[in-house]
Design an enzyme around this catalytic site. Structure first.
Site, mmCIF file in Angstrom:
data_model
loop_
_atom_site.group_PDB
_atom_site.id
_atom_site.type_symbol
_atom_site.label_atom_id
_atom_site.label_comp_id
_atom_site.label_asym_id
_atom_site.label_seq_id
_atom_site.Cartn_x
_atom_site.Cartn_y
_atom_site.Cartn_z
ATOM 1 N N ASP A 190 0.519 -1.489 -0.307
ATOM 2 C CA ASP A 190 -0.147 -0.266 0.324
ATOM 3 C C ASP A 190 1.332 0.948 -0.168
ATOM 4 O O ASP A 190 1.537 1.104 0.181
ATOM 5 C CB ASP A 190 -0.609 0.132 1.254
ATOM 6 N N ASP A 208 -0.025 4.987 0.717
ATOM 7 C CA ASP A 208 -0.679 6.909 1.802
ATOM 8 C C ASP A 208 0.061 5.668 3.077
ATOM 9 O O ASP A 208 -1.068 4.737 3.806
ATOM 10 C CB ASP A 208 -1.428 6.309 1.858
#
Length: 313
Positions: A66, A68
């Site tokens: 991922d 962010d």
């Protein structure tokens, strides 16, 4: 001259104490040395019993990260918005909205669906009518200006370990695929899975292809890529900070919670997933609230951003 008699007992007593201290220190040293040796052997035995990970040369394994708050501090879409504002793509009103969304993200530590939808709608309206090539070029500049120094070194090292083992490493994010691809290339990763904005003849239409790559959609993207690449998901790893990515993390054999939110931390502990947290209170304060507040001030102040958000609700 003969030595004074009253000094003799003290000298003898001091010598005896020195001998006693020396013998006690030697005995303690021998005991601690033996304990350290036993501890080292136990650690070595425990380490040798665990399989090496990532496994060097395992071409059926890959890693999915991922973006962010996992690879990068804050939200890529927010940083991209800052860069577009600097280039006068939109006005202060929109920047205030971006500032509020980033402040919420940093304070709450979770992805709020309403804020994410709002940010995506804003971004789509901003890029509508612009050429893809133009935004890609600007994205390269924005990475250098706002993103390069916000990469978590710890997560970067994890990604590099997979690369060094000869495995492919992919970003998986709700951010625009163009932005994610730039970040992946700059970090030396294999590539990126991201939200695809529709374009016709190289010009953005202001619509998405399908839906944002978020939550279960990430798991489906990873599943599809694994099938296309011939990967064994039980040998793959996934890394995320958000409970929204539990579907993706549950898909692989080696899930990691990185800088986890409260829900993911609880879920990971219950299932004995590995956790890594590269944040500190001081670091979070330094890169979180002041950064968002600073942009809010430029746009009329964080208070104005909050008020604007409330009015829009």
């Amino acid at each position: 001259m003969a030595p004074l008699g009253w000094l003799t007992p003290r000298r003898r007593s001091a010598t005896a104490r020195s001998v006693l201290a020396g013998e006690a220190a030697a005995e303690a040293a021998r005991k601690s040395s033996q304990e350290l040796a036993e501890l080292a052997q136990a650690t070595a035995d425990e380490t040798s019993s665990e399989p090496e990970f990532p496994v060097v040369g395992d071409d059926l394994a890959a890693a999915f990260f991922d973006l962010d708050n996992t690879v990068m501090q804050g939200a890529a879409l927010f940083h991209f918005g800052r860069g577009l504002y600097k280039r006068k793509f939109f006005q202060r009103r929109e920047l205030a909205r971006f500032a509020w969304q980033q402040a919420w993200f940093r304070l709450a530590g979770v992805e709020d669906p309403e804020h994410m939808q709002d940010a995506r709608d804003s971004a789509l309206s901003i890029v509508k009518g612009h050429r893809v090539s133009e935004l890609m070029s600007i994205g390269e500049e924005i990475y250098d200006e706002y993103m390069a120094d916000r990469i978590w070194p710890g997560t970067r090292a994890l990604a590099q370990a997979h690369l060094d083992a000869g495995q492919k490493v992919w970003l998986v994010t709700a951010a625009p695929v163009e932005t994610a691809t730039i970040i992946a290339r700059r970090l030396g990763l294999t590539g990126a899975l991201g939200t695809v904005a529709e374009s016709v003849d190289g010009v953005y239409t202001g619509r998405l292809v399908g839906e944002p790559l978020h939550g279960p959609a990430k798991a489906e993207a990873v599943r599809a890529l694994a099938a296309a690449e011939g990967l064994d998901l039980t040998r793959c790893a996934a890394y995320s900070d958000s409970h929204n990515d539990i579907p993706m993390l549950s898909l692989v054999g080696h899930p990691y919670a990185i800088n986890p939110d409260a829900k993911l931390r609880k879920h990971a502990r219950e299932r004995e997933w590995r956790l890594r947290d590269y944040r500190t209170g001081r670091k979070a304060a330094k890169v979180g609230i002041p950064a968002a507040a600073g942009v809010g001030a430029l746009a009329g102040g964080t208070a104005a951003a909050v008020a604007l958000h409330r009015r829009r609700r």
